[in-house]
Design a protein around this motif. Sequence first.
Motif, PDB file in Angstrom:
ATOM      1  N   LYS A 109       2.391   2.444   8.993  1.00 52.39           N
ATOM      2  CA  LYS A 109       3.616   3.095   8.532  1.00 52.39           C
ATOM      3  C   LYS A 109       3.690   4.506   9.107  1.00 52.39           C
ATOM      4  CE  LYS A 109       3.067   1.077   4.002  1.00 52.39           C
ATOM      5  NZ  LYS A 109       1.791   0.428   4.282  1.00 52.39           N
ATOM      6  N   MET A 149       5.877   7.359   0.277  1.00 53.44           N
ATOM      7  CA  MET A 149       5.500   7.865   1.586  1.00 53.44           C
ATOM      8  C   MET A 149       6.069   7.005   2.708  1.00 53.44           C
ATOM      9  SD  MET A 149       1.671   9.132   0.696  1.00 53.44           S
ATOM     10  CE  MET A 149       1.498  10.414   1.933  1.00 53.44           C
ATOM     11  N   ILE A 150       7.358   6.748   2.614  1.00 52.60           N
ATOM     12  CA  ILE A 150       8.080   6.095   3.702  1.00 52.60           C
ATOM     13  C   ILE A 150       9.412   6.819   3.857  1.00 52.60           C
ATOM     14  CG2 ILE A 150       7.048   3.796   3.518  1.00 52.60           C
ATOM     15  CD1 ILE A 150       9.497   2.985   1.873  1.00 52.60           C
ATOM     16  N   ARG A 177       0.831  -1.226   0.000  1.00 56.34           N
ATOM     17  CA  ARG A 177       0.000   0.000   0.000  1.00 56.34           C
ATOM     18  C   ARG A 177       0.855   1.262   0.000  1.00 56.34           C
ATOM     19  NH1 ARG A 177      -5.002  -2.459   1.873  1.00 56.34           N
ATOM     20  NH2 ARG A 177      -4.869  -4.311   0.589  1.00 56.34           N
ATOM     21  N   ILE A 206      -4.990  -1.786   9.393  1.00 56.59           N
ATOM     22  CA  ILE A 206      -4.046  -2.291   8.393  1.00 56.59           C
ATOM     23  C   ILE A 206      -3.528  -1.162   7.496  1.00 56.59           C
ATOM     24  CG2 ILE A 206      -6.020  -2.970   6.917  1.00 56.59           C
ATOM     25  CD1 ILE A 206      -4.235  -5.087   5.628  1.00 56.59           C
ATOM     26  N   PRO A 259       4.346  -7.360   1.738  1.00 56.62           N
ATOM     27  CA  PRO A 259       4.054  -8.722   2.187  1.00 56.62           C
ATOM     28  C   PRO A 259       3.631  -9.610   1.012  1.00 56.62           C
ATOM     29  CG  PRO A 259       2.939  -7.097   3.555  1.00 56.62           C
ATOM     30  CD  PRO A 259       3.538  -6.351   2.424  1.00 56.62           C
ATOM     31  N   GLU A 266       2.130  -6.973  13.108  1.00 55.25           N
ATOM     32  CA  GLU A 266       2.969  -7.672  12.122  1.00 55.25           C
ATOM     33  C   GLU A 266       3.434  -6.703  11.035  1.00 55.25           C
ATOM     34  OE1 GLU A 266       2.798 -11.793   9.528  1.00 55.25           O
ATOM     35  OE2 GLU A 266       0.998 -10.625   9.756  1.00 55.25           O
ATOM     36  N   TYR A 267       4.658  -6.850  10.583  1.00 54.32           N
ATOM     37  CA  TYR A 267       5.213  -6.028   9.487  1.00 54.32           C
ATOM     38  C   TYR A 267       5.195  -4.542   9.801  1.00 54.32           C
ATOM     39  CZ  TYR A 267       5.600  -9.332   5.554  1.00 54.32           C
ATOM     40  OH  TYR A 267       5.972 -10.310   4.696  1.00 54.32           O
ATOM     41  N   ARG A 319      -1.595   5.066   7.575  1.00 50.06           N
ATOM     42  CA  ARG A 319      -0.422   5.926   7.442  1.00 50.06           C
ATOM     43  C   ARG A 319      -0.469   7.075   8.449  1.00 50.06           C
ATOM     44  NH1 ARG A 319      -1.205   7.066   2.543  1.00 50.06           N
ATOM     45  NH2 ARG A 319      -0.084   5.285   1.704  1.00 50.06           N
ATOM     46  N   ILE A 325      -1.313  -4.218  11.495  1.00 49.51           N
ATOM     47  CA  ILE A 325      -0.386  -4.794  10.529  1.00 49.51           C
ATOM     48  C   ILE A 325       0.039  -3.762   9.488  1.00 49.51           C
ATOM     49  CG2 ILE A 325      -2.327  -5.727   9.170  1.00 49.51           C
ATOM     50  CD1 ILE A 325      -0.454  -7.992   8.327  1.00 49.51           C
ATOM     51  N   HIS A 326       1.336  -3.695   9.289  1.00 47.10           N
ATOM     52  CA  HIS A 326       1.939  -2.806   8.277  1.00 47.10           C
ATOM     53  C   HIS A 326       1.509  -1.347   8.404  1.00 47.10           C
ATOM     54  CE1 HIS A 326       4.005  -3.241   4.096  1.00 47.10           C
ATOM     55  NE2 HIS A 326       4.729  -2.622   4.989  1.00 47.10           N
ATOM     56  N   LEU A 376       8.997  -3.156   2.323  1.00 44.71           N
ATOM     57  CA  LEU A 376       8.612  -4.569   2.255  1.00 44.71           C
ATOM     58  C   LEU A 376       7.162  -4.681   1.809  1.00 44.71           C
ATOM     59  CD1 LEU A 376       9.964  -5.791   5.713  1.00 44.71           C
ATOM     60  CD2 LEU A 376      11.125  -5.848   3.509  1.00 44.71           C
TER      61      LEU A 376
END
Lengths: 503, 250
Positions: free
Chosen positions: B128, A270-271, A226, B106, A280, B149-150, B109, B125-126, A278
């Motif tokens: 950011k 946007m990181i 995403r 999930i 998944p 997770e992640y 952001r 999860i994930h 990563l």
Amino acid sequence: MKTYIPHKFEVNINDKCIKCLVCVKQCSFSALSFDEDDATIYPDNNKCVACHRCTTLCPTKSINIVKNPIVYHPNEYWKANVIEDIYKQAETGGILLSGTGNDKDYPVYFDRILLDASQVTNPSIDPLREPMELRTYLGKKSDRLQFKENKKSTTTIKTKSEPQVKLETPIMFAAMSLGAISYNAHQALARTAEEHGTLYNTGEGGLHKSLYKYGKNTIVQVASGRYGVHHEYLNAGSVVEIKIGQGAKPGIGGHLPGEKINAEISQTRMIPEGTDALSPAPHHDIYSIEDLAQLVYAIKEATFYKKLVSVKIAAVHNVAAIASGIARAGADIVTIDGFRGGTGAAPTVIRDNVGIPIEMAIAAVDDRLRKESIRNNVSLVASGGIRNSVDVVKAIALGADAVYIGTSALISIGCTMCQKCYTGKCAWGIATTNPQLAKRLNPEIAYKRLSNLLRAWSLEIKEILGAMGLNAIESLKSNRLRLRGVGLSAEELKILGIKQAGG
Amino acid sequence: MKKKLKAYKIKANGLHFKELNNLIKKAVNDGHNSLNIVGVIGQRYIGTGLNKKIKINIKGTAGADLGAFMDGPNIVLKGNAQDAVGNTMNSGSITVHGSASDVCGIAARSGRIFIKGNVGYRAGIHMKEYQDFKPTLIIGGEAYDFLGEYMAGGILAVLNLNSKEQYLPSTYIGTGMHGGVIYIRGNVHQSQLGQEVSSLKLDSKDEELLYPRLKEFANTFKLDFDKIIKERFIKLLPLSHRPYGRLYAY
Ligand code: SF4
Ligand code: SF4
């Protein structure tokens, strides 16, 4: 550790060399160095990847790259690449990586299929003088059309059409993210798509601010990571593609190493700079067809039912059943990526051993959707290893509505298939985020080369259609009667749904 | 666009999610900035894709993807929520006065998600973070396996307020985590953690980060903040920002 792997290539420089040192500067793999003391260019053959950057730019054409003629004791089982892969893993302890697509000697069904042409009984058409249509519409087609008689004895169509996306040529550019390829490459793809009335695909790395203006010709991708996915992004293009899988690495997630996340990539994904991106292996909100339907409609809700939703999967064993599930989950487009599909980086074992040929997948999916009477509910896009206009024609005759090209597009702008994309050192400025290398790709020239490629292929497709006596690509779709197989088994012919040549 | 002060009421009973969400979108387009949606019985996608700073009050049970891809709205749900609350949300807030199911938050952001009750598997999860974007997910009750997770960024806190057990029931906590921070009120056994995280004590910096958020959580649900922080907390941090850096042969 000393490597036991012999060098693959030899760089030979002859005495026409004028010591301009272009080659030394251009070799991004550090295979060439100049010794000032004896004014000689020394190659380090171990490092050469045969990318041809030096040979192409050498003004006196004094460099040649040849295969290392070294032989092992002949052995049809323990071949050189098998031995060398073991050496490499013994020396690193790591998973072997490769760029580009599966390069192994599997049958190429496209090359075992021949096309029909018109003779006497139905005349061929001269595409130079007669209208010839390559226009293709992607999107759900209505089950039936209803008409309304108006007072003044005119008729209008009552049935409301689902949203459609118009392609002037059935060739689109496959998903390649900003990060996997450089900004200049992205920009060139976007411009070419706009000029030719087709679409390019952002891949899963978000969309650069300056490329929003090509929205009409853009497919925005939503993958498991995403990255860079938000309201504005989802609504920026004409199609939103949910990436489930990729032909080069079915079932495998993505991993863009931190070294490649520079300021530009960081902005679109946007990181933070320098962190690993990563993706998944699965989308963790999709564990079933029902969950897929949930995401399809989440995207439709978020795009106000104005955009088409494509679902991209790798061609795997039971691809037909999965495609049927995707069609029933509400997708407008099913995209199938065959086992020759390219990548910036994939574990070699996966790239070379997982998936099925795209030709088989197209035929199987088209068949299944027809048998279930849902073929009109989705468009079918084929990708993975389309090499030329004839592959496009054969893919469409097998049942695709349109194709994606990725590798061919990159080759057109300079890629030499050196397979080193995963190193980030692409000497041609394509598969790199290193600004020094990326600027080697002149966006203007790249755009012209891509544009020429699409023009040439489109012209050839028209020639082929004319020879077959067809005046629209629409008439070719799933028209397998116009294909014949050579050198294929009865089972192969059956799955492809084509007859043996002569029959 | 005219501002309308009175909340606009929508009855959801018997509506398909598409009909309900059309009504919501229309109301937002008409300039309503506060909606009361009642009788929600599992309709999905409420608030999904909306990008205005509006208030949405919901009564009932919200279906999956509540506030997915949203950018701005402030959603308050009196009831339970299904999967993927705040899926890939960019900003705004979601408050659930009940429990939520799997993959809550999930890929979020930014923005904040408060769940009063429990959550299912793979919460956070994930998630950011990026520049000023930093999501917060606080869960008042328990969370199940693969929590965080992640995780690549943001703040995730599980308060375990409703259980007498000191230990969370989840395993594989923080598997693949490579950014952000997880706070857990109570404790976890080492065996409950993924390989990529380590458990640490809180320092003053953590208090700066966590306490204002916990205060807001306590105020929202009328809980006693001091009582919440009386119990000890642990924090989980990723051991590496590049957990998979050394996997490949170059
Ligand atoms: S790696 Fe490329 S540029 Fe370097 S020597 Fe080999 S062919 Fe020339
Ligand atoms: S994109 Fe660059 S690195 Fe990748 S195969 Fe082509 S030339 Fe080599």
